[in-house]
Design an enzyme around this catalytic site. Sequence first.
Site, PDB file in Angstrom:
ATOM      1  N   HIS A   1      -5.972 -13.034  -8.144  1.00  0.00           N
ATOM      2  CA  HIS A   1      -6.795 -12.027  -7.467  1.00  0.00           C
ATOM      3  C   HIS A   1      -8.160 -12.024  -8.150  1.00  0.00           C
ATOM      4  O   HIS A   1      -8.251 -11.991  -9.368  1.00  0.00           O
ATOM      5  CB  HIS A   1      -6.142 -10.647  -7.573  1.00  0.00           C
ATOM      6  CG  HIS A   1      -6.799  -9.606  -6.716  1.00  0.00           C
ATOM      7  ND1 HIS A   1      -8.079  -9.154  -6.937  1.00  0.00           N
ATOM      8  CD2 HIS A   1      -6.352  -8.925  -5.634  1.00  0.00           C
ATOM      9  CE1 HIS A   1      -8.388  -8.243  -6.035  1.00  0.00           C
ATOM     10  NE2 HIS A   1      -7.355  -8.092  -5.231  1.00  0.00           N
TER      11      HIS A   1
ATOM     12  N   LYS B   1       0.846  -1.187   0.000  1.00  0.00           N
ATOM     13  CA  LYS B   1       0.000   0.000   0.000  1.00  0.00           C
ATOM     14  C   LYS B   1       0.887   1.244   0.000  1.00  0.00           C
ATOM     15  O   LYS B   1       1.943   1.233   0.609  1.00  0.00           O
ATOM     16  CB  LYS B   1      -0.918   0.006   1.228  1.00  0.00           C
ATOM     17  CG  LYS B   1      -1.813  -1.225   1.367  1.00  0.00           C
ATOM     18  CD  LYS B   1      -2.858  -1.324   0.276  1.00  0.00           C
ATOM     19  CE  LYS B   1      -3.753  -2.549   0.505  1.00  0.00           C
ATOM     20  NZ  LYS B   1      -4.773  -2.689  -0.558  1.00  0.00           N
TER      21      LYS B   1
END
EC number: 4.1.1.39
Length: 488
Positions: A297, A179
Amino acid sequence: MSQSVESRTRIKNERYESGVIPYAKMGYWDADYVIKDTDVLAMFRMTPQKGVDPVECAAAIAGESSTATWTVVWTDLLTACDLYRAKAYRVDPVPGATDQYFAYIAYELDLFEEGSLANLTASIIGNVFGFKAVNALRLEDMRLPIAYLKTFQGPATGVIVERERLDKYGRPLLGATVKPKLGLSGKNYGRVVYEGLKGGLDFLKDDENINSQPFMRWKERFLFGIEGVNRAAAAAGEVKGHYFNVTAGTMEDMYERAEFCKEIGSVICMIDLVIGYTAIQSMAIWARKNSMILHLHRAGNSTYSRQKTHGMNFRVICKWMRMAGVDHIHAGTVVGKLEGDPLMVKGFYNTLLETQTDVNLVQGLFFAQDWAALNKCMPVASGGIHCGQMHQLINYLGDDVVLQFGGGTIGHPDGIQAGATANRVALECMVVARNEGRDYVTEGPQILRNAAKSCGPLQTALDLWKDITFNYASTDTADFVETATANK
């Protein structure tokens, strides 16, 4: 009771009269159909338009997902059409709903090309979801026969071999997503990877939308990322990894990135669900040939899996992806920020991990499924989880799971390495308590507090996030509930 010869002849003659004939009379409904071991079975939740009979609606779905068109065509007589017609064989009302029905449909195996998800999905979900006779339609579950599953390779690596390569047993694997998702330079990206792995995580990962943007091209990310992996692995004395996302606009670009990923020594690479079924299968074949763990994902799945009445249930995606050959797939956390009813998530995990599953209506499993010795697929739990939930995560999800703490690692006030350490210590202390036979679910908060006395990063994390949980009602829950029965 079987039909008489005269009756069958009359039905067959009526079936081929010119014009528009109800689907049920055309042979797409058969309440007496005997299911074969080789049949592909599908169960749809259907909401017929007002005035449409549920049986006719089910027959229409069977017809439009197999051989039918809107009118009788004489070329049917040139085929084994009675064999190739899908058969709707059962319609049940949905509990608690006045306008919804479960429709069970059987498909002859020869309707599908061997080893092709693209072909399977072109039939099962290709056209029927826009059909006017249904107000809404959702594919809830499928039964794939062993004969068909044997034409798919299954997960490229599998849970057992992955653990052998990593030399990590008896606990969930730990990971984190870098992140912010977008905007970091390659050098700063590599630093995040190093800090997280050195702090105790097994994996760091790219997020779904980091590919090769102007602020950081893919090769820069790969080179700085693998440097972080290698330095952290050397310092920790453990096998470490980073999921390098090789998703790209063309298969040629994806193969190039995957080959480079292998050349620099990565043990794992990553793709997104949005690349499509054929691309996923192609990458899974490449991963098996190159001894690479393949992470998927599930980007985009909620556009069609989250709503109760239209689209498809995520358990179907779990089945298709296990067939396609991915080793990891995000499958829900229960306690995190993303959709996930506890019973539904348990059904997803069992679908990915069990060699055989039985009918379990409270988990949304409508068919028994034998997985024909295909490898197991490792579920991944990510999205809004933190170390204070460790006892809940282990209780709900078990050992065979990757727990991905993104914000729960990188959001730690003392830095990324401290966040990783907090998660690793929380996991280790909870596994020890469980293995000692303690009631770790009830005692979980106290177990964490005790461990935090000798781990500053864990104490800081517990003080920061406390008991934060995203308690929103799930939009997708089981239609059936467990009821107590007396022992006799």
